[in-house]
Design a protein around this motif. Structure first.
Motif, PDB file in Angstrom:
ATOM      1  N   THR A   3       0.816  -1.214   0.000  1.00 36.40           N
ATOM      2  CA  THR A   3       0.000   0.000   0.000  1.00 36.40           C
ATOM      3  C   THR A   3       0.848   1.262   0.000  1.00 36.40           C
ATOM      4  O   THR A   3       0.318   2.358  -0.179  1.00 36.40           O
ATOM      5  CB  THR A   3      -0.919   0.020   1.232  1.00 36.40           C
ATOM      6  OG1 THR A   3      -0.102  -0.077   2.418  1.00 36.40           O
ATOM      7  CG2 THR A   3      -1.901  -1.148   1.208  1.00 36.40           C
ATOM      8  N   ALA A   4       2.163   1.113   0.218  1.00 33.98           N
ATOM      9  CA  ALA A   4       3.044   2.286   0.291  1.00 33.98           C
ATOM     10  C   ALA A   4       3.063   3.028  -1.035  1.00 33.98           C
ATOM     11  O   ALA A   4       3.222   2.424  -2.098  1.00 33.98           O
ATOM     12  CB  ALA A   4       4.458   1.849   0.673  1.00 33.98           C
ATOM     13  N   ARG A   5       2.952   4.339  -0.972  1.00 32.98           N
ATOM     14  CA  ARG A   5       2.911   5.143  -2.187  1.00 32.98           C
ATOM     15  C   ARG A   5       4.302   5.548  -2.678  1.00 32.98           C
ATOM     16  O   ARG A   5       4.480   5.912  -3.825  1.00 32.98           O
ATOM     17  CB  ARG A   5       2.067   6.407  -1.957  1.00 32.98           C
ATOM     18  CG  ARG A   5       0.599   6.109  -1.745  1.00 32.98           C
ATOM     19  CD  ARG A   5      -0.204   7.389  -1.610  1.00 32.98           C
ATOM     20  NE  ARG A   5      -1.625   7.126  -1.506  1.00 32.98           N
ATOM     21  CZ  ARG A   5      -2.436   6.968  -2.548  1.00 32.98           C
ATOM     22  NH1 ARG A   5      -1.956   7.071  -3.774  1.00 32.98           N
ATOM     23  NH2 ARG A   5      -3.711   6.732  -2.372  1.00 32.98           N
ATOM     24  N   ASN A   6       5.275   5.498  -1.786  1.00 33.18           N
ATOM     25  CA  ASN A   6       6.625   5.878  -2.181  1.00 33.18           C
ATOM     26  C   ASN A   6       7.635   5.071  -1.373  1.00 33.18           C
ATOM     27  O   ASN A   6       7.269   4.321  -0.449  1.00 33.18           O
ATOM     28  CB  ASN A   6       6.848   7.389  -1.987  1.00 33.18           C
ATOM     29  CG  ASN A   6       6.505   7.839  -0.574  1.00 33.18           C
ATOM     30  OD1 ASN A   6       6.926   7.240   0.413  1.00 33.18           O
ATOM     31  ND2 ASN A   6       5.728   8.918  -0.475  1.00 33.18           N
ATOM     32  N   LEU A   7       8.913   5.238  -1.712  1.00 33.80           N
ATOM     33  CA  LEU A   7       9.959   4.444  -1.076  1.00 33.80           C
ATOM     34  C   LEU A   7      10.069   4.764   0.414  1.00 33.80           C
ATOM     35  O   LEU A   7      10.321   3.871   1.231  1.00 33.80           O
ATOM     36  CB  LEU A   7      11.295   4.686  -1.782  1.00 33.80           C
ATOM     37  CG  LEU A   7      12.452   3.774  -1.355  1.00 33.80           C
ATOM     38  CD1 LEU A   7      12.121   2.317  -1.616  1.00 33.80           C
ATOM     39  CD2 LEU A   7      13.733   4.173  -2.077  1.00 33.80           C
ATOM     40  N   LYS A  12       9.365   2.530   5.958  1.00 29.78           N
ATOM     41  CA  LYS A  12       8.750   2.529   7.287  1.00 29.78           C
ATOM     42  C   LYS A  12       8.062   1.193   7.555  1.00 29.78           C
ATOM     43  O   LYS A  12       8.121   0.654   8.663  1.00 29.78           O
ATOM     44  CB  LYS A  12       7.746   3.675   7.405  1.00 29.78           C
ATOM     45  CG  LYS A  12       8.383   5.051   7.568  1.00 29.78           C
ATOM     46  CD  LYS A  12       7.317   6.123   7.792  1.00 29.78           C
ATOM     47  CE  LYS A  12       7.962   7.494   7.993  1.00 29.78           C
ATOM     48  NZ  LYS A  12       6.933   8.547   8.194  1.00 29.78           N
ATOM     49  N   GLU A  13       7.393   0.652   6.537  1.00 30.21           N
ATOM     50  CA  GLU A  13       6.743  -0.648   6.685  1.00 30.21           C
ATOM     51  C   GLU A  13       7.785  -1.745   6.899  1.00 30.21           C
ATOM     52  O   GLU A  13       7.576  -2.668   7.699  1.00 30.21           O
ATOM     53  CB  GLU A  13       5.891  -0.953   5.455  1.00 30.21           C
ATOM     54  CG  GLU A  13       4.711  -0.023   5.297  1.00 30.21           C
ATOM     55  CD  GLU A  13       3.907  -0.309   4.038  1.00 30.21           C
ATOM     56  OE1 GLU A  13       4.296  -1.230   3.287  1.00 30.21           O
ATOM     57  OE2 GLU A  13       2.900   0.385   3.811  1.00 30.21           O
ATOM     58  N   LEU A  18      11.113  -5.461  10.638  1.00 31.15           N
ATOM     59  CA  LEU A  18      12.400  -5.694  11.293  1.00 31.15           C
ATOM     60  C   LEU A  18      12.273  -5.648  12.808  1.00 31.15           C
ATOM     61  O   LEU A  18      13.039  -6.306  13.525  1.00 31.15           O
ATOM     62  CB  LEU A  18      13.425  -4.650  10.828  1.00 31.15           C
ATOM     63  CG  LEU A  18      13.913  -4.769   9.389  1.00 31.15           C
ATOM     64  CD1 LEU A  18      14.764  -3.560   9.017  1.00 31.15           C
ATOM     65  CD2 LEU A  18      14.703  -6.048   9.179  1.00 31.15           C
ATOM     66  N   ASP A  19      11.323  -4.885  13.299  1.00 32.72           N
ATOM     67  CA  ASP A  19      11.117  -4.765  14.744  1.00 32.72           C
ATOM     68  C   ASP A  19      10.313  -5.925  15.328  1.00 32.72           C
ATOM     69  O   ASP A  19      10.151  -6.016  16.545  1.00 32.72           O
ATOM     70  CB  ASP A  19      10.396  -3.446  15.068  1.00 32.72           C
ATOM     71  CG  ASP A  19      11.266  -2.228  14.785  1.00 32.72           C
ATOM     72  OD1 ASP A  19      12.500  -2.384  14.736  1.00 32.72           O
ATOM     73  OD2 ASP A  19      10.698  -1.137  14.589  1.00 32.72           O
TER      74      ASP A  19
END
Length: 725
Positions: A3-7, A12-13, A18-19
Motif C-alpha cells: 500500500t506504500a505510495r513511495n519508497l 517505514k513498513e 524488522l522490529d
C-alpha cells in the motif's frame, strides 16, 4: 499487499517488520532448516540436469499456449468439463460468480490457490453475498486474520502458535491450547461441516495436461481432495502457464517441486482429475465441473523474449526460502500477492508498476534465488530489468541520474574521489575510518565504520610499485574497480607482489574505471552500457593472457554483465564475450593458472574462516579456489555455517536499505564469530568494507582482510627464507 505510495513509506513498513522479534526468529530458523532439508531431498540427484529439463519443457509449452489451450479444451469437454478463458482477473472473478448464480451456490469451500489470490477472488465472491471458506490450514488462518499469504507454500509462516491459539479462541469462543496438534484438531473440527454444507468447491491446479484434459494438484493436506469431491460443483481456476502437453512433462516437474518447496521427496497427496466425478449431492448424480483458465497478461508475457521465462515458475516458493531480504522482513513486505523474487517480477505484470516500484528496489542481487530456482529463471537480472522499465516509465530518480553522469565520465569520477579525499580530513581524525558521518547519512548508516579514502590511490602508486618481470609466463591486466583503487589499494599491492614472484607480467591500464555494476543495480542501463564500452576499450583483451580482478562483483559483471548490457549489438556483444573469457578472479588465477601449492607458502596455523562473496560462489560458480588456497597456505580453516549467505552489502543496496543491510550483517558476523576464528577473509572489497566496518563498530576482535593480503603475507615470508638460503 503493498500500500506504500513511495519508497519512504515502504521503508517505514519494512522497519515495522524488522522490529518484529518473532518474525525474525521464525524466518531465521526456517532459512537454516530449509537449506539442510533441500540438500537432503536432492542428494544423489542431478539437480542441474533436472532443472535444465524442466526449463526446456516449460519453454516449449510457453511458446504454444494457445494451441495447448485448444487441445485441453477439446479433451476436457469430451469428459464433461466446461472450460472458460478469462482475459483478465476481473473476468475470471465474474465467470466464477456467474457459475455460482447459475448453480444456486450459497456456500463455497476453497483449497489453496495462488491464482485465486492473484485475482482477489474471495473479495469478489464475498461482495456477491457468498460465504467463502479457505480450507488449507494456513490459508484459513490468514483469512480469519484478514491478511494475505506471507509465503506461496506456507502462507502463515509469519505467525506463532500462540497467535494462532488466540485467534482460534476468538473464533470458537473457547480457550484453546497452543499445542500445534491440538490447534490442527480445532481446525479440522471447525472446517468439517463446511465441506458437508458447501455447494461449490474451488481449487487451483499445478498442472493442466493438454492431451487428456486432466488437471493435477500436489498438496500436503487432505482438504483439496475434499474440496474437489464433496461439493456438487467444482471450479478450478488455473493460469494458462500451467498448461503442459503430456503427463510426462508434469511428472518431471513433480520430481523437483516438493523437494524445492519443502524438502520432501513427494507431497502427501498427488491428485489427478479427468472429468467430473460421481456426486450424490448433485441433481443428476454427477458433479458440475468448470475450469477457468486465466490469461491476465500471460500470453503477452509469453511473447516477450526477455520475460517469457517467468512463466516457467512452478510456484515452489524456494526463491523466498533462500533470500536474505525475505529472511529479514517476511513476505508481507517482500511481495504484493506473489512472494519472493518471482513475486517482485510478477507483481509488475499482474498488478501494475505502482505495486512493484518499491519492491523491485529491495533486491540485494545476491543470486541465491537464481541458484535455487527449480526452473532456472534468471531472477536477479529480470528484477533489475523491471526496475529499469519502471524508471523508464516513471522517470529516473536524481541519485541514479547523477551517478550515471559521473561514472560515464572517468576523469570527473576520479576527480571527485580525489577531492573527497581532501574534504574528508575533518571527519577522519587521521584514522582509516570516517569517525562521524554527515547528518544526511546518520543515524541509520552508522551500523558500520565506513573507511576513509586512501591517502594515495593505487593508480597513483602504480608507477613506483610496478614490478619488472623477466621471462614472464603470463601477461596479465589488473582490473581494480573503484573501491580497491581509491579505498583499499593495499589489497592490490599484496596481489601484485604475489603474482610478480611467480613470473606474471602485470599491467594496470590507466583508462579503466568503475566496472559499472552500481549503475546497473540502480536501473541506469544506458550508463552501464557506456561504462562497459569504456572499460573494454581501456583494457584490450587481445594484449593479455588474462584480466585479473580482486573483486568478485567486478569479475562477475565483467564476465556476464557486459554481454548482457551490449546484447542489442551483436558485434559488441561478441566482443564483450571475448573480453569476459579472459576475466578471472585473483584466487581463480592463483589456484587454477599458477597452481600454487603448499610448498609455495610458509604454514601459518592461524584459525581463519571465510565469507564467500555472492558474485563469486553463485555469479561465477567458484567455490573451490579460495578454500583450497587457504588450506595450502597452512591456515587452520574453520568453515562457517552460513559461509555463502550474503553479508548485506550489495553495493548501493546498503545505502538504500541500511536497516536491512545492518540486520543481515549482524547475522553474518555472529556466524563468523561462532567458528572461533580470529581472522575472516573474503574476496571482495565491498564485503571487506561491510564485514570489517561492522566488526569494528561492534567492537568484535575479528580481523577482516582480503584473501590476497592473507596469502601474500605467507608467500612473502617464504620468499625471504628462500632468498636467505
Amino acid at each position: 499487499m503493498q500500500t506504500a505510495r513511495n519508497l519512504k513509506a515502504y521503508k517505514k513498513e519494512v522497519q515495522t517488520a524488522l522490529d518484529n522479534t518473532f518474525l525474525r526468529e521464525a524466518m531465521d530458523k526456517f532459512a537454516v532448516a530449509y537449506r539442510t532439508s533441500r540438500a537432503n531431498a536432492f542428494r544423489d540427484m542431478d539437480v542441474n540436469g533436472l532443472v535444465a529439463e524442466i526449463a526446456v519443457a516449460k519453454d516449449a509449452a510457453i511458446q504454444q499456449l494457445d494451441a495447448l489451450y485448444e487441445t485441453f479444451r477439446t479433451n476436457a469437454e469430451k469428459s464433461g468439463i466446461t472450460v472458460h478463458l478469462a482475459r483478465t482477473a476481473e473476468d475470471a472473478n465474474r465467470i466464477i460468480a456467474a457459475i455460482a448464480r447459475q448453480t444456486g451456490t450459497k456456500r463455497i469451500v476453497k483449497s489453496k490457490s495462488m491464482t485465486a489470490e492473484e485475482t482477489l477472488l474471495n473479495h469478489h465472491l464475498e461482495a456477491e453475498g457468498l460465504e467463502v471458506t479457505e480450507t488449507d490450514l494456513g490459508e484459513w488462518i490468514i483469512q480469519l486474520r484478514h491478511e494475505g499469504p506471507s509465503h506461496m507454500v506456507m502462507p502463515a509462516i509469519h505467525l506463532s502458535r500462540y497467535q494462532v491459539a488466540d485467534l482460534f479462541t476468538d473464533v470458537t469462543g473457547k480457550k484453546q491450547d497452543s499445542e500445534i496438534e491440538r490447534l490442527v484438531k480445532v481446525a479440522r473440527r471447525e472446517l468439517r461441516q463446511k465441506y458437508v454444507d458447501a455447494d461449490m468447491g474451488i481449487s487451483g491446479a499445478n498442472f493442466a495436461i493438454a492431451d487428456t484434459g486432466t488437471i493435477g494438484l500436489t498438496t500436503n493436506e487432505g482438504n483439496a481432495r475434499l474440496v474437489t469431491t464433496l461439493p456438487r460443483v467444482h471450479v478450478a481456476l488455473i493460469g494458462l502457464d500451467k498448461l503442459m502437453p503430456t503427463l510426462h512433462d508434469a511428472l518431471r516437474i513433480i520430481r523437483a517441486l516438493p523437494r524445492n518447496a519443502t524438502g520432501q521427496a513427494i507431497t502427501s497427496y498427488v491428485t489427478w482429475i479427468t472429468g467430473p466425478n460421481a456426486c450424490s449431492s448433485a441433481p443428476d448424480g454427477r458433479k458440475d465441473m468448470h475450469i477457468v483458465f486465466l490469461d491476465n497478461g500471460r500470453r503477452a508475457i509469453a511473447r516477450d523474449p526477455d520475460f517469457a521465462q517467468i512463466l516457467r515458475c512452478v510456484r515452489c516458493g524456494a526463491c523466498a526460502n533462500v533470500c536474505p531480504v525475505y529472511r529479514m522482513v517476511g513476505g508481507h513486505q517482500y511481495g504484493h500477492i506473489y512472494i519472493g523474487a518471482i513475486g517482485l517480477i510478477a507483481t509488475y505484470f499482474f498488478h501494475g508498476r505502482e505495486k512493484a516500484k518499491n519492491l523491485v528496489q529491495n533486491c540485494i542481487n545476491c543470486g541465491a534465488c537464481k541458484e535455487v530456482c527449480a526452473a532456472g529463471i534468471d531472477l536477479p537480472r529480470l528484477i533489475k530489468e523491471i526496475h529499469a522499465r519502471i524508471q523508464d516509465e516513471d522517470g529516473h530518480p536524481l541519485p541514479g541520474r547523477l551517478l550515471a553522469l559521473t561514472l560515464k565520465n572517468r576523469k570527473l569520477f576520479h576527480g571527485l574521489l580525489r577531492s573527497a579525499r581532501k574534504a574528508q580530513k575533518p571527519v577522519t581524525g587521521g584514522s582509516p575510518y570516517l569517525r562521524h558521518l554527515p547528518y544526511v547519512f546518520s543515524p541509520e548508516h552508522n551500523f558500520r565504520a565506513l573507511p576513509a579514502i586512501a591517502a594515495q590511490s593505487f593508480r597513483d602508486r602504480w608507477p613506483a610499485i610496478r614490478p619488472t618481470v623477466s621471462q614472464p609466463k603470463y601477461r596479465v591486466a589488473l582490473f581494480s574497480g573503484c573501491v580497491q583503487d581509491f579505498v583499499y589499494p593495499e589489497q592490490l599491492e599484496a596481489a601484485v607482489g604475489l603474482l610478480a614472484d611467480h613470473r606474471v607480467a602485470l599491467e594496470f591500464p590507466m583508462a579503466q574505471s568503475c566496472c559499472g555494476l552500481p549503475v546497473q543495480m540502480m536501473g541506469e542501463k544506458s550508463a552501464a552500457r557506456d561504462v562497459a564500452l569504456q572499460n573494454m576499450a581501456a583494457v584490450d583483451h587481445r594484449a593479455f593472457d588474462y584480466i585479473v580482478t580482486l573483486c568478485a562483483s567486478c569479475a562477475s559483471h565483467l564476465k556476464h554483465g557486459y554481454p548482457q548490457a551490449l546484447a542489442d549489438d551483436l558485434e559488441k556483444a561478441a566482443e564483450a564475450r571475448a573480453f569476459g573469457e579472459k576475466v578471472l578472479t585473483f584466487t581463480q588465477f592463483a589456484h587454477r593458472i599458477l597452481k600454487l601449492e603448499e610448498k609455495n607458502f610458509e604454514p601459518s596455523g592461524r584459525a581463519v574462516t571465510y565469507h564467500a562473496p555472492c558474485h563469486l560462489c553463485r555469479g561465477l560458480g567458484e567455490r573451490e579456489a579460495p578454500q583450497a588456497l587457504l588450506r595450502q597456505a597452512g591456515f587452520e580453516f574453520r568453515p562457517a555455517t552460513e559461509e555463502e549467505t550474503c553479508c548485506g552489502f550489495g553495493g548501493t543496496y546498503s545505502g538504500k536499505f541500511p536497516q536491512i543491510s545492518a540486520q543481515i550483517l549482524e547475522r553474518k558476523l555472529d556466524d563468523a564469530l561462532a567458528t572461533g576464528a580470529d581472522l575472516l577473509v573474503t574476496e571482495c572489497p565491498g564485503c571487506v568494507m561491510q564485514l570489517r566496518g561492522g566488526a569494528t563498530r561492534a567492537g568484535h576482535r575479528l580481523e577482516v582482510r582480503h584473501i590476497a593480503e592473507a596469502l601474500s603475507e605467507r608467500m612473502a615470508r617464504t620468499n625471504r627464507k628462500h632468498a636467505a638460503d
